[in-house]
Design an enzyme around this catalytic site. Structure first.
Site: not given
Ligand code: UDP
Length: 341
Positions: A12, A36, A31, A149, A153, A95
């Site tokens: 994205i 990525g 990054d 996850y 978030k 992360t």
């Protein structure tokens, strides 16, 4: 506008970087290439106003300097993909939470606007579809890694809203719903690139569970448009938005659609969740966004339907294959193996 995109070499992030450059903005990306890929930004290198740094968002002195030099941060750096979350839960949590802490802390010092990427995964097992931003979030037990996850978030969202309330940091939170498009990798489990790679390689298309679970896929170009509209709108600050597309499809129907569109002879096979992920894996039966809030604020309407998304993705994968390197890449992606950059 001077923008910083964390996770800018992700799927994205790289599409967003391209759109920002096209509208004349300066774009810096950071990054660490963990999920990525340098391939994603190859075509942007050397463009006026573009600069990239390969490093982690946890590198605070670096981030301090980069945030100092921008007006807006799009914080997209995160560990994503259900497969990755199951295989590396520690990395996912550290992360996702640690990176957001660093970004918000530094943005608060400089009063920068921050767009925080969250996920529809936070709705968890809720059956209250379509999902509205103010709905309850229903997660499973902590013994099941998948939920780490969503939980990481959710913590990012709480933290962003707390920074907004207490320190007046202008934050905008977006929940993405199964974003797909050209250049997405299947390495971390994402279903569409995996099915396309499998179909093009003539390998079995692997439907997990019984295939009756459904998803609503959103084209990456629509997601980028939504981000650009929200970041420009003062009314978006301090708010959470679903960014999705209401068109729903079951995973089995998706497999059939992709097989037809690729004229593939691949068989469609079903694999129990326990084998595909881990014992006791919990999937969500449906995931559909209510996009009334973003529509009301910025007039967002998804423009690309599922058929056109799949055609674009298949066309891109075929062109990659024709270029030679795509075949190996697609096969490795389908097999879920790492690529060397
Ligand atoms: N899935 C599948 N086969 C695959 C990869 C995924 O059937 O090879 C299923 C997965 O179990 C889920 C859906 O496709 O029900 C979407 O998976 P993805 O990982 O793309 O996103 P999620 O919605 O789980 O975050």
């Amino acid at each position: 506008m001077r923008t910083l995109i964390t996770g800018g070499a992700g799927f994205i992030g790289a599409h967003l970087a391209e759109a920002l450059l096209l509208q004349g903005d300066e774009v810096a990306i950071v990054d660490d290439l963990s999920t990525g890929s340098i391939d994603n930004i190859e075509h942007l290198k050397g463009r006026p106003g573009f600069r990239y740094v390969i490093d982690s968002v946890m590198n605070e002195p670096l981030l301090a300097e980069m945030i100092d030099r921008c007006d807006v941060v799009f914080h997209l750096a995160a560990a994503v993909g259900v497969r990755l979350i199951i295989e590396a839960p520690t990395r996912t949590i550290e992360t996702n939470v640690g990176g957001t802490e660093v970004v918000l802390k530094l943005a608060a010092k400089k009063r920068r606007k921050v767009v925080i990427a969250s996920t529809s995964e936070v709705y968890g097992k809720s059956a209250d579809v379509p999902f509205r931003e103010d709905a309850d979030l229903v997660l499973g037990p902590t013994s099941k890694h998948r939920w780490a996850y969503a939980c990481s978030k959710m913590l990012d969202e709480f933290l962003a809203l707390a920074y907004h309330a207490e320190k007046q940091v202008p934050v905008v939170i977006v929940r993405f719903f199964n974003t797909i498009g050209p250049r997405q990798t299947g390495r971390y489990g994402m279903v569409v690139p995996r099915f396309v790679a499998q179909a093009l390689a003539g390998e079995p298309i692997t439907v997990y569970g019984d295939g009756t679970q459904s998803r609503s896929f959103t084209y990456v170009g629509d997601v980028v448009r939504a981000l650009l509209a929200l970041v420009d709108h003062p009314g978006a600050v301090g708010e959470v938005f679903n960014v999705g597309n209401g068109e729903e499809i079951t995973i089995r129907a998706l497999a059939e659609r992709i097989r037809t569109l690729t004229s593939s002879a691949s068989p469609i096979v079903t694999i129990p969740y326990d084998e595909a992920y881990e014992a006791g894996f919990e999937d969500m039966p449906r995931r559909v966004p209510d996009i009334g809030k973003i529509r009301a604020l910025v007039g967002y309407e998804p423009r690309v339907g599922l058929h056109d998304m799949l055609c674009a993705i298949i066309g891109d994968a075929e062109r990659e294959a024709a270029r030679g390197r795509g075949t190996a890449r697609a096969a490795r992606a389908a097999a879920g193996q790492s690529l060397t950059v």
